[in-house]
Scaffold this motif. Structure first.
Motif, PDB file in Angstrom:
ATOM      1  N   TRP A   5       0.870  -1.181   0.000  1.00 56.57           N
ATOM      2  CA  TRP A   5       0.000   0.000   0.000  1.00 56.57           C
ATOM      3  C   TRP A   5       0.902   1.225   0.000  1.00 56.57           C
ATOM      4  CZ3 TRP A   5      -0.342   4.199   3.242  1.00 56.57           C
ATOM      5  CH2 TRP A   5      -1.382   5.080   2.968  1.00 56.57           C
ATOM      6  N   LEU A   6       0.526   2.219  -0.811  1.00 61.15           N
ATOM      7  CA  LEU A   6       1.372   3.390  -0.962  1.00 61.15           C
ATOM      8  C   LEU A   6       0.529   4.638  -1.193  1.00 61.15           C
ATOM      9  CD1 LEU A   6       4.389   4.235  -1.345  1.00 61.15           C
ATOM     10  CD2 LEU A   6       4.057   3.837  -3.777  1.00 61.15           C
ATOM     11  N   GLN A   7       0.897   5.707  -0.516  1.00 63.05           N
ATOM     12  CA  GLN A   7       0.331   7.028  -0.792  1.00 63.05           C
ATOM     13  C   GLN A   7       1.482   7.940  -1.191  1.00 63.05           C
ATOM     14  OE1 GLN A   7      -2.606   9.048   1.804  1.00 63.05           O
ATOM     15  NE2 GLN A   7      -1.059  10.657   1.940  1.00 63.05           N
ATOM     16  N   VAL A   8       1.312   8.647  -2.304  1.00 62.12           N
ATOM     17  CA  VAL A   8       2.348   9.534  -2.816  1.00 62.12           C
ATOM     18  C   VAL A   8       1.790  10.951  -2.883  1.00 62.12           C
ATOM     19  CG1 VAL A   8       3.895  10.051  -4.737  1.00 62.12           C
ATOM     20  CG2 VAL A   8       3.315   7.673  -4.214  1.00 62.12           C
ATOM     21  N   THR A   9       2.521  11.884  -2.294  1.00 59.95           N
ATOM     22  CA  THR A   9       2.173  13.300  -2.343  1.00 59.95           C
ATOM     23  C   THR A   9       3.281  14.020  -3.105  1.00 59.95           C
ATOM     24  OG1 THR A   9       1.092  13.119  -0.194  1.00 59.95           O
ATOM     25  CG2 THR A   9       1.661  15.333  -0.932  1.00 59.95           C
ATOM     26  N   ASN A  18      -3.032   3.774  -3.378  1.00 57.50           N
ATOM     27  CA  ASN A  18      -3.544   2.488  -3.809  1.00 57.50           C
ATOM     28  C   ASN A  18      -2.560   1.396  -3.405  1.00 57.50           C
ATOM     29  OD1 ASN A  18      -5.198   0.611  -5.089  1.00 57.50           O
ATOM     30  ND2 ASN A  18      -5.351   1.798  -6.973  1.00 57.50           N
ATOM     31  N   VAL A  19      -2.929   0.152  -3.700  1.00 54.89           N
ATOM     32  CA  VAL A  19      -2.032  -0.981  -3.496  1.00 54.89           C
ATOM     33  C   VAL A  19      -1.339  -1.263  -4.820  1.00 54.89           C
ATOM     34  CG1 VAL A  19      -1.885  -3.441  -2.971  1.00 54.89           C
ATOM     35  CG2 VAL A  19      -3.452  -1.987  -1.676  1.00 54.89           C
ATOM     36  N   LEU A  20      -0.022  -1.298  -4.773  1.00 56.57           N
ATOM     37  CA  LEU A  20       0.756  -1.689  -5.946  1.00 56.57           C
ATOM     38  C   LEU A  20       0.994  -3.194  -5.875  1.00 56.57           C
ATOM     39  CD1 LEU A  20       3.538   1.029  -6.279  1.00 56.57           C
ATOM     40  CD2 LEU A  20       1.550   0.696  -7.731  1.00 56.57           C
ATOM     41  N   ALA A  21       0.691  -3.887  -6.951  1.00 52.76           N
ATOM     42  CA  ALA A  21       0.920  -5.320  -7.002  1.00 52.76           C
ATOM     43  C   ALA A  21       2.408  -5.616  -7.148  1.00 52.76           C
ATOM     44  CB  ALA A  21       0.166  -5.925  -8.184  1.00 52.76           C
ATOM     45  N   GLU A  35       6.470  12.872  -1.160  1.00 54.74           N
ATOM     46  CA  GLU A  35       6.398  12.301   0.184  1.00 54.74           C
ATOM     47  C   GLU A  35       5.645  10.982   0.079  1.00 54.74           C
ATOM     48  OE1 GLU A  35       5.686  14.351   4.230  1.00 54.74           O
ATOM     49  OE2 GLU A  35       3.721  13.632   3.575  1.00 54.74           O
ATOM     50  N   LEU A  36       6.209   9.929   0.669  1.00 56.64           N
ATOM     51  CA  LEU A  36       5.616   8.601   0.607  1.00 56.64           C
ATOM     52  C   LEU A  36       5.172   8.140   1.974  1.00 56.64           C
ATOM     53  CD1 LEU A  36       8.313   6.791  -1.583  1.00 56.64           C
ATOM     54  CD2 LEU A  36       6.328   8.078  -2.360  1.00 56.64           C
ATOM     55  N   TRP A  37       4.016   7.493   2.008  1.00 51.53           N
ATOM     56  CA  TRP A  37       3.549   6.749   3.172  1.00 51.53           C
ATOM     57  C   TRP A  37       3.329   5.336   2.666  1.00 51.53           C
ATOM     58  CZ3 TRP A  37       0.208   9.092   7.453  1.00 51.53           C
ATOM     59  CH2 TRP A  37       0.602  10.404   7.733  1.00 51.53           C
ATOM     60  N   THR A  38       3.820   4.346   3.389  1.00 56.64           N
ATOM     61  CA  THR A  38       3.683   2.970   2.939  1.00 56.64           C
ATOM     62  C   THR A  38       3.413   2.028   4.103  1.00 56.64           C
ATOM     63  OG1 THR A  38       4.719   1.171   1.723  1.00 56.64           O
ATOM     64  CG2 THR A  38       6.185   2.587   3.005  1.00 56.64           C
ATOM     65  N   GLY A  39       2.755   0.932   3.797  1.00 59.34           N
ATOM     66  CA  GLY A  39       2.487  -0.091   4.798  1.00 59.34           C
ATOM     67  C   GLY A  39       3.542  -1.182   4.825  1.00 59.34           C
ATOM     68  N   MET A  44       9.488  -2.400  -1.323  1.00 63.40           N
ATOM     69  CA  MET A  44       9.632  -1.469  -2.439  1.00 63.40           C
ATOM     70  C   MET A  44      11.088  -1.305  -2.846  1.00 63.40           C
ATOM     71  SD  MET A  44       7.137   1.673  -1.370  1.00 63.40           S
ATOM     72  CE  MET A  44       8.295   2.293  -0.169  1.00 63.40           C
ATOM     73  N   ASN A  45      11.285  -1.108  -4.131  1.00 59.21           N
ATOM     74  CA  ASN A  45      12.578  -0.690  -4.675  1.00 59.21           C
ATOM     75  C   ASN A  45      12.338   0.671  -5.298  1.00 59.21           C
ATOM     76  OD1 ASN A  45      14.026  -3.118  -4.098  1.00 59.21           O
ATOM     77  ND2 ASN A  45      12.967  -4.064  -5.803  1.00 59.21           N
ATOM     78  N   LEU A  46      13.000   1.695  -4.783  1.00 58.89           N
ATOM     79  CA  LEU A  46      12.800   3.054  -5.269  1.00 58.89           C
ATOM     80  C   LEU A  46      14.021   3.543  -6.034  1.00 58.89           C
ATOM     81  CD1 LEU A  46      11.349   4.710  -2.039  1.00 58.89           C
ATOM     82  CD2 LEU A  46      10.072   3.860  -4.011  1.00 58.89           C
TER      83      LEU A  46
END
Length: 73
Positions: A5-9, A18-21, A35-39, A44-46
């Motif tokens: 799950w990821l939120q991007v600002t 949304n949830v990224l598969a 700015e990222l918020w993640t569960g 993740m690889n950024l």
């Protein structure tokens, strides 16, 4: 590496939530910062401008700031 799950600002406006598969790729642009918020940060690889970013961490992460200089937590 896993569903996440990821939120991007971008520059103060939420542009993705949304949830990224597993295996999905997304790209976002900002003038000043993202700015990222993640569960699940370790799933993740950024990268920034094609270069891998290190130091995201594990588990739930709030307020991961990415600027032209890299990750600022």
């Amino acid at each position: 590496t896993s569903n996440v799950w990821l939120q991007v600002t971008a520059d103060g406006s939420v542009i993705f939530q949304n949830v990224l598969a597993k295996g999905a790729k997304e790209s976002w642009d900002a003038q000043r910062e993202l700015e990222l918020w993640t569960g699940n940060a370790s799933a993740m690889n950024l990268s920034l401008n094609g270069k891998p970013l290190e130091g995201v961490g594990r588990g739930v992460k709030k307020g991961i700031r990415i600027t032209h200089a890299g990750i600022e937590q």
